[in-house]
Motif scaffolding. Sequence first.
Motif, PDB file in Angstrom:
ATOM      1  N   GLY A  44       0.987  -1.256   0.053  1.00 42.30           N
ATOM      2  CA  GLY A  44       0.020   0.024  -0.029  1.00 42.30           C
ATOM      3  C   GLY A  44       0.862   1.192  -0.090  1.00 42.30           C
ATOM      4  N   ASN A  59      -5.063   1.041  -4.550  1.00 42.38           N
ATOM      5  CA  ASN A  59      -3.831   0.124  -4.658  1.00 42.38           C
ATOM      6  C   ASN A  59      -4.385  -1.170  -4.891  1.00 42.38           C
ATOM      7  OD1 ASN A  59      -1.909   2.345  -4.021  1.00 42.38           O
ATOM      8  ND2 ASN A  59      -2.448   1.874  -1.989  1.00 42.38           N
ATOM      9  N   CYS A  61      -2.935  -3.946  -4.906  1.00 38.26           N
ATOM     10  CA  CYS A  61      -2.495  -4.814  -3.987  1.00 38.26           C
ATOM     11  C   CYS A  61      -3.195  -5.039  -2.524  1.00 38.26           C
ATOM     12  CB  CYS A  61      -1.068  -4.843  -3.779  1.00 38.26           C
ATOM     13  SG  CYS A  61      -0.614  -3.229  -2.764  1.00 38.26           S
ATOM     14  N   MET A  62      -3.872  -4.006  -2.257  1.00 39.13           N
ATOM     15  CA  MET A  62      -4.727  -3.911  -1.195  1.00 39.13           C
ATOM     16  C   MET A  62      -6.216  -4.044  -1.432  1.00 39.13           C
ATOM     17  SD  MET A  62      -2.341  -3.151   1.093  1.00 39.13           S
ATOM     18  CE  MET A  62      -3.142  -1.970   2.336  1.00 39.13           C
ATOM     19  N   VAL A  63      -6.520  -4.689  -2.425  1.00 43.99           N
ATOM     20  CA  VAL A  63      -7.665  -5.014  -2.827  1.00 43.99           C
ATOM     21  C   VAL A  63      -7.858  -6.701  -2.956  1.00 43.99           C
ATOM     22  CG1 VAL A  63      -9.928  -4.490  -4.242  1.00 43.99           C
ATOM     23  CG2 VAL A  63      -8.309  -2.868  -3.817  1.00 43.99           C
ATOM     24  N   LEU A  64      -8.712  -7.426  -2.361  1.00 40.99           N
ATOM     25  CA  LEU A  64      -9.112  -8.713  -2.757  1.00 40.99           C
ATOM     26  C   LEU A  64      -9.710  -8.820  -4.179  1.00 40.99           C
ATOM     27  CD1 LEU A  64     -10.180 -10.110   0.881  1.00 40.99           C
ATOM     28  CD2 LEU A  64      -7.865 -10.220  -0.061  1.00 40.99           C
TER      29      LEU A  64
END
Lengths: 164, 292
Positions: A44, A59, A61-64
């Motif tokens: 993040g 971001n 990378c910070m979301v499923l």
Amino acid sequence: MKTYLKTTINGEDKELLCEPRQSLLDVLRDELELTGTKEGCNNGNCGACNIMLDGRLVNSCMVLALEAQGKQVETIEGVADTEGLHPLQEVFLEEAALQCGICTPGFILSAKSLLEKNPNPTEDDVRLWLAGNLCRCTGYDKIVRAVLESAKRLSESPQSEVAS
Amino acid sequence: MDAFDYFAPDNLSEALTLLATPNKTSRPLAGGTDLIVQLRETGLKCDQVIDLKNLAELTQFQSEGGKGWTIGAAVPCSEIYENAEFASQYPGIIDAASLIGGIQIQNRASFGGNLCNASPAADAIPALIAHSVTCQVASKSGTREVNVEDFCQSPGKTVLSEGEILVSLKLPATPKRFGAAYQRFIPRNEMDIAVAGAGSSVVLSEDGKTIESLRVGLGAVAPTPLLVQEISDKLKGKEVDSATFEQAAEIARSYANPISDTRGEDWQRVHLAGVLTQRTLQIACERAQAAL
Ligand SMILES: Cc1cc2nc3c(=O)[nH]c(=O)nc-3n(C[C@H](O)[C@H](O)[C@H](O)COP(=O)(O)OP(=O)(O)OC[C@H]3O[C@@H](n4cnc5c(N)ncnc54)[C@H](O)[C@@H]3O)c2cc1C
Ligand code: FES
Ligand code: FES
């Protein structure tokens, strides 16, 4: 357990199976081969993985991945259209606002979301908005200048006159 | 990240039932800006992640007529500061929402997540304390209210027991001649964790010269964010001047009980608690006077 995911990416409906623990970044890169979105820190801080999720900069990378169920995703692959590059992409190239280029897709998405909200940003506005994007190569100055120049071009282009 | 199941229920009672699934550890998910890092990097384990963002109660954000506002626990910071009507009434909340992370984090991070993560340095909490917020909590067996200053118990631990979630935050209406502010100290301009933080609110007299009531919340100077009740008790009725702000700073310093770590020494945090109390009280008074 693999779960069914249906989402729209750059205007195209996608259906696939993914694991709940996969991030949207993992799925974009590893399952859909949309490798324009980059992984920097995976926590993040760097913004290399920036995408638009239902019109908001996040971001990935910070979301499923499963959080994108039924949502609209826009990645760097959707920024240029059949007419050519987006003005931000053109100016980044002309002004050499990149070196290794790992951070560039994130910066383009981030800057694009700024210009959509604020078509005439000051230098301070740009620097503040881009605070969540890190670049190890350029020292930021060329990036900031490229964003300001793109804003100028976009506001002078006939298309935006029609829109406004 | 270890494997887990993911659910995104669209009604609250289903969510609460899922959270209470026997023999399974569950984690509520709001913006994920703390949770996903913890699952990935700190080895936090859970059997199921319950996404709260499809729940109307958790995503509501509305004025309650003259009775203040309700913010669902999963509403992201950017939605909060983009609401102009809300922003004009709750300046301390807006200060905090605008400085958490960068834009990408603000588009996901919620005040509910900030509270439930219970970091001593969480930026939203001193501002919520200054604004006298109450937390609406629910579980399968019912609901209860908790004052925000009582919500965190120790670093990472809140009053929530197993199966309970934070549903929403109730913000009382702001009276006339009200002002508030939140500030933190960080070594950079943005994207950092507070070395110390303070949120203040005031209600001034009709002529704007006296402080009728005030509240100060401190962050990152104790195991949990603190309400400094002694400031409210001792300084009400005092004049709006630098002597009053300095007295508040002195009381704030006496309540600061920080640790030393890589971000700052304990003595520096004590000093900052005073400086930030002084500054935020002054800004809160200026904001209240501007509305006279
Ligand atoms: C790059 C970066 C920068 C950051 N900058 C800041 C900063 O400047 N200031 C700051 O204070 N924080 C910062 N943070 C931390 C984080 O963004 C905030 O704490 C944020 O408010 C958390 O909200 P969330 O919605 O993402 O919570 P989540 O990660 O979804 O949840 C946090 C925790 O609370 C639990 N939870 C969430 N909602 C509920 C609920 N309704 N009921 C019960 N439990 C719940 C989750 O299970 C989890 O344990 C930053 C994080 C990152 C990655
Ligand atoms: S890879 Fe997502 S923010 Fe760095
Ligand atoms: S161009 Fe290399 S990180 Fe930015």
